[in-house]
Design a protein around this motif. Structure first.
Motif, PDB file in Angstrom:
ATOM      1  N   ALA A  58       0.830  -1.206   0.000  1.00  0.00           N
ATOM      2  CA  ALA A  58       0.000   0.000   0.000  1.00  0.00           C
ATOM      3  C   ALA A  58       0.863   1.255   0.000  1.00  0.00           C
ATOM      4  CB  ALA A  58      -0.932  -0.010   1.210  1.00  0.00           C
ATOM      5  N   ILE A  59       1.924   1.248   0.805  1.00  0.00           N
ATOM      6  CA  ILE A  59       2.835   2.392   0.841  1.00  0.00           C
ATOM      7  C   ILE A  59       3.498   2.587  -0.515  1.00  0.00           C
ATOM      8  CG2 ILE A  59       4.987   3.263   1.860  1.00  0.00           C
ATOM      9  CD1 ILE A  59       4.154   1.687   4.427  1.00  0.00           C
ATOM     10  N   ALA A  60       3.926   1.490  -1.120  1.00  0.00           N
ATOM     11  CA  ALA A  60       4.613   1.563  -2.412  1.00  0.00           C
ATOM     12  C   ALA A  60       3.699   2.090  -3.507  1.00  0.00           C
ATOM     13  CB  ALA A  60       5.160   0.184  -2.789  1.00  0.00           C
ATOM     14  N   ARG A  61       2.429   1.744  -3.450  1.00  0.00           N
ATOM     15  CA  ARG A  61       1.494   2.219  -4.477  1.00  0.00           C
ATOM     16  C   ARG A  61       1.288   3.728  -4.374  1.00  0.00           C
ATOM     17  NH1 ARG A  61      -0.566  -1.701  -7.444  1.00  0.00           N
ATOM     18  NH2 ARG A  61      -0.614  -3.820  -6.611  1.00  0.00           N
ATOM     19  N   VAL A  62       1.413   4.269  -3.188  1.00  0.00           N
ATOM     20  CA  VAL A  62       1.283   5.708  -3.004  1.00  0.00           C
ATOM     21  C   VAL A  62       2.578   6.427  -3.362  1.00  0.00           C
ATOM     22  CG1 VAL A  62       0.927   7.541  -1.308  1.00  0.00           C
ATOM     23  CG2 VAL A  62      -0.517   5.500  -1.261  1.00  0.00           C
ATOM     24  N   GLN A  63       3.703   5.890  -2.900  1.00  0.00           N
ATOM     25  CA  GLN A  63       4.993   6.583  -3.033  1.00  0.00           C
ATOM     26  C   GLN A  63       5.760   6.214  -4.293  1.00  0.00           C
ATOM     27  OE1 GLN A  63       7.209   5.826   0.548  1.00  0.00           O
ATOM     28  NE2 GLN A  63       5.828   7.034   1.835  1.00  0.00           N
ATOM     29  N   GLY A  64       5.412   5.086  -4.916  1.00  0.00           N
ATOM     30  CA  GLY A  64       6.138   4.650  -6.105  1.00  0.00           C
ATOM     31  C   GLY A  64       7.259   3.681  -5.799  1.00  0.00           C
ATOM     32  N   ARG A  65       8.015   3.945  -4.733  1.00  0.00           N
ATOM     33  CA  ARG A  65       9.066   3.043  -4.316  1.00  0.00           C
ATOM     34  C   ARG A  65       9.173   3.079  -2.803  1.00  0.00           C
ATOM     35  NH1 ARG A  65      14.890   4.598  -6.351  1.00  0.00           N
ATOM     36  NH2 ARG A  65      15.501   3.057  -4.812  1.00  0.00           N
ATOM     37  N   VAL A  66       9.771   2.033  -2.241  1.00  0.00           N
ATOM     38  CA  VAL A  66       9.968   1.973  -0.792  1.00  0.00           C
ATOM     39  C   VAL A  66      11.437   1.696  -0.513  1.00  0.00           C
ATOM     40  CG1 VAL A  66       7.620   1.293  -0.154  1.00  0.00           C
ATOM     41  CG2 VAL A  66       9.278  -0.470  -0.802  1.00  0.00           C
ATOM     42  N   ASN A  67      11.859   2.119   0.673  1.00  0.00           N
ATOM     43  CA  ASN A  67      13.258   2.016   1.075  1.00  0.00           C
ATOM     44  C   ASN A  67      13.366   1.091   2.287  1.00  0.00           C
ATOM     45  OD1 ASN A  67      15.282   3.358   3.221  1.00  0.00           O
ATOM     46  ND2 ASN A  67      16.177   3.432   1.167  1.00  0.00           N
ATOM     47  N   ILE A 112      10.189  -1.290  -6.048  1.00  0.00           N
ATOM     48  CA  ILE A 112       9.115  -0.530  -6.681  1.00  0.00           C
ATOM     49  C   ILE A 112       7.967  -1.475  -6.996  1.00  0.00           C
ATOM     50  CG2 ILE A 112      10.647   1.217  -7.665  1.00  0.00           C
ATOM     51  CD1 ILE A 112      10.424  -0.230 -10.343  1.00  0.00           C
ATOM     52  N   VAL A 113       6.795  -0.897  -7.185  1.00  0.00           N
ATOM     53  CA  VAL A 113       5.606  -1.686  -7.488  1.00  0.00           C
ATOM     54  C   VAL A 113       5.670  -2.174  -8.925  1.00  0.00           C
ATOM     55  CG1 VAL A 113       3.102  -1.576  -7.783  1.00  0.00           C
ATOM     56  CG2 VAL A 113       4.164  -0.513  -5.812  1.00  0.00           C
ATOM     57  N   VAL A 114       5.197  -3.385  -9.148  1.00  0.00           N
ATOM     58  CA  VAL A 114       5.015  -3.915 -10.492  1.00  0.00           C
ATOM     59  C   VAL A 114       3.524  -3.955 -10.772  1.00  0.00           C
ATOM     60  CG1 VAL A 114       5.197  -5.952 -11.959  1.00  0.00           C
ATOM     61  CG2 VAL A 114       7.113  -5.295 -10.510  1.00  0.00           C
ATOM     62  N   SER A 115       3.124  -3.382 -11.895  1.00  0.00           N
ATOM     63  CA  SER A 115       1.729  -3.476 -12.318  1.00  0.00           C
ATOM     64  C   SER A 115       1.691  -3.646 -13.812  1.00  0.00           C
ATOM     65  CB  SER A 115       0.945  -2.220 -11.926  1.00  0.00           C
ATOM     66  OG  SER A 115      -0.350  -2.268 -12.477  1.00  0.00           O
ATOM     67  N   GLY A 116       0.964  -4.636 -14.281  1.00  0.00           N
ATOM     68  CA  GLY A 116       0.850  -4.862 -15.708  1.00  0.00           C
ATOM     69  C   GLY A 116      -0.379  -4.245 -16.328  1.00  0.00           C
ATOM     70  N   VAL A 117      -1.298  -3.707 -15.519  1.00  0.00           N
ATOM     71  CA  VAL A 117      -2.553  -3.218 -16.073  1.00  0.00           C
ATOM     72  C   VAL A 117      -2.882  -1.796 -15.641  1.00  0.00           C
ATOM     73  CG1 VAL A 117      -3.562  -5.501 -16.312  1.00  0.00           C
ATOM     74  CG2 VAL A 117      -3.854  -4.270 -14.167  1.00  0.00           C
ATOM     75  N   ALA A 134       3.547   9.538  -7.540  1.00  0.00           N
ATOM     76  CA  ALA A 134       4.463   8.427  -7.271  1.00  0.00           C
ATOM     77  C   ALA A 134       5.494   8.302  -8.379  1.00  0.00           C
ATOM     78  CB  ALA A 134       3.687   7.127  -7.123  1.00  0.00           C
ATOM     79  N   ARG A 135       5.061   8.438  -9.624  1.00  0.00           N
ATOM     80  CA  ARG A 135       5.991   8.347 -10.748  1.00  0.00           C
ATOM     81  C   ARG A 135       7.018   9.469 -10.711  1.00  0.00           C
ATOM     82  NH1 ARG A 135       2.687   8.939 -15.539  1.00  0.00           N
ATOM     83  NH2 ARG A 135       0.790   9.048 -14.313  1.00  0.00           N
ATOM     84  N   ARG A 136       6.619  10.639 -10.273  1.00  0.00           N
ATOM     85  CA  ARG A 136       7.570  11.748 -10.180  1.00  0.00           C
ATOM     86  C   ARG A 136       8.685  11.447  -9.176  1.00  0.00           C
ATOM     87  NH1 ARG A 136       5.197  17.402  -9.054  1.00  0.00           N
ATOM     88  NH2 ARG A 136       7.342  17.921  -9.501  1.00  0.00           N
ATOM     89  N   LEU A 137       8.371  10.674  -8.135  1.00  0.00           N
ATOM     90  CA  LEU A 137       9.356  10.388  -7.095  1.00  0.00           C
ATOM     91  C   LEU A 137      10.371   9.328  -7.517  1.00  0.00           C
ATOM     92  CD1 LEU A 137       7.000  10.336  -3.978  1.00  0.00           C
ATOM     93  CD2 LEU A 137       8.711  12.087  -4.533  1.00  0.00           C
ATOM     94  N   ILE A 138       9.981   8.443  -8.439  1.00  0.00           N
ATOM     95  CA  ILE A 138      10.864   7.341  -8.840  1.00  0.00           C
ATOM     96  C   ILE A 138      11.988   7.888  -9.715  1.00  0.00           C
ATOM     97  CG2 ILE A 138      11.032   5.179 -10.123  1.00  0.00           C
ATOM     98  CD1 ILE A 138       8.120   4.636  -9.405  1.00  0.00           C
ATOM     99  N   ALA A 139      13.225   7.639  -9.301  1.00  0.00           N
ATOM    100  CA  ALA A 139      14.418   7.991 -10.094  1.00  0.00           C
ATOM    101  C   ALA A 139      14.412   9.460 -10.505  1.00  0.00           C
ATOM    102  CB  ALA A 139      14.520   7.082 -11.320  1.00  0.00           C
ATOM    103  N   HIS A 140      14.012  10.339  -9.595  1.00  0.00           N
ATOM    104  CA  HIS A 140      13.837  11.741  -9.969  1.00  0.00           C
ATOM    105  C   HIS A 140      15.140  12.380 -10.444  1.00  0.00           C
ATOM    106  CE1 HIS A 140      13.468  16.140  -9.186  1.00  0.00           C
ATOM    107  NE2 HIS A 140      12.394  15.937  -9.906  1.00  0.00           N
ATOM    108  N   ALA A 141      16.227  12.156  -9.730  1.00  0.00           N
ATOM    109  CA  ALA A 141      17.501  12.756 -10.138  1.00  0.00           C
ATOM    110  C   ALA A 141      17.955  12.220 -11.492  1.00  0.00           C
ATOM    111  CB  ALA A 141      18.568  12.502  -9.083  1.00  0.00           C
ATOM    112  N   SER A 142      17.726  10.935 -11.737  1.00  0.00           N
ATOM    113  CA  SER A 142      18.071  10.361 -13.041  1.00  0.00           C
ATOM    114  C   SER A 142      17.228  10.976 -14.146  1.00  0.00           C
ATOM    115  CB  SER A 142      17.874   8.844 -13.018  1.00  0.00           C
ATOM    116  OG  SER A 142      18.807   8.225 -12.158  1.00  0.00           O
TER     117      SER A 142
END
Length: 262
Positions: A14-23, A59-64, A71-79
């Motif tokens: 649930a946390i990962a779906r909100v944040q995009g990734r977890v640490n 990170i979350v995996v979703s095929g659909v 959440a997408r903005r937070l993933i790999a932002h510096a990259s």
């Protein structure tokens, strides 16, 4: 591994779906358990193909269904920012270009603000907001329904609008990249606009970070063979690197942004 996931693992998802990734360290502190316990949880979730491990977490995996925009903005932002800057350097002054939907394409727009004489055509409200104030950049915004989730303008009106133009560059993103070179997304209406953008540009620049190789999505946008330049942080897939070499796709790797890895 049991047949069902534990309550803590459900909470992690649930946390990962909100944040995009977890640490790992953050989760260990949150649940008051050891990092080793969290790593075991993440490994089990990955074994079930619910998550994918990345450095320091998952990170979350979703095929659909795509992750939320924030959440997408937070993933790999510096990259993404480094990719955006590298892609912007490929665009000369006095050029015309399409910029489509995506958090990475928005970083390209952010890096274009010092260019002069640009004509930018977009179906991305966020891109238009970033660029319209700059007097040396003319912005044309597609018409059609606006997707509230991320400011995307989609649908048949946007497709027909794009087809009126023939531009120098198309800057496109993708939600996932398959090992066979398929560029994938989640919304077939968005894909129709992306196809029109690719077909009406002289040079196509794909911007995508390495996490896109760990994801999947159900709708095909195009094939990597249709791209002229692929700008990424790192290309870890040997089959994709070989495909790019075989079909003359220039690969620009900006390097891994260490600030993303916690």
């Amino acid at each position: 591994m049991s047949d069902s996931i534990t309550p803590r693992q459900q909470d992690i998802l649930a946390i990962a779906r909100v944040q995009g990734r977890v640490n790992v360290e953050d989760l260990a502190a949150r649940f008051e358990v050891t990092p080793q316990t969290i790593r075991k949880d993440l490994n089990e979730l990955c074994d079930r193909r619910l998550m994918t491990r990345v450095h320091g977490g998952a990170i979350v995996v979703s095929g659909v269904e795509n992750l939320s925009y924030e959440a997408r903005r937070l993933i790999a932002h510096a990259s993404k920012r480094a990719i955006g800057e590298a892609a912007a350097r490929l665009v000369p002054n006095n050029a015309s270009l399409f910029i489509n939907i995506g958090t990475t394409t928005e970083e390209v727009a952010r890096a274009l603000v010092d260019h002069e004489g640009l004509l930018v055509i977009t179906n991305n409200l966020n891109v238009a907001t970033l660029l319209y104030r700059h007097p040396a950049i003319e912005v044309i915004l597609a018409g059609g329904p606006v997707r509230r989730a991320d400011g995307a303008i989609i649908g048949s009106a946007a497709v027909e609008f794009v087809r009126q133009f023939k531009v120098d560059y198309a800057v496109i993103g993708a939600s996932a990249i398959d090992e066979d070179g398929a560029l994938l997304d989640f919304d077939y209406r968005e894909v129709r606009v992306a196809r029109a953008i690719i077909e009406n540009a002289r040079r196509v620049v794909l911007v995508a970070d390495a996490h896109k190789l760990d994801r999947t999505a159900p709708v095909r946008i195009a094939d990597l063979r249709e791209v002229d330049v692929f700008v990424t942080d790192r290309l870890t897939s040997a089959p994709l690197r070989e495909l790019c070499s075989e079909h003359g796709v220039e690969v620009v790797e900006v390097g891994e942004a260490r600030s993303d890895e916690t």
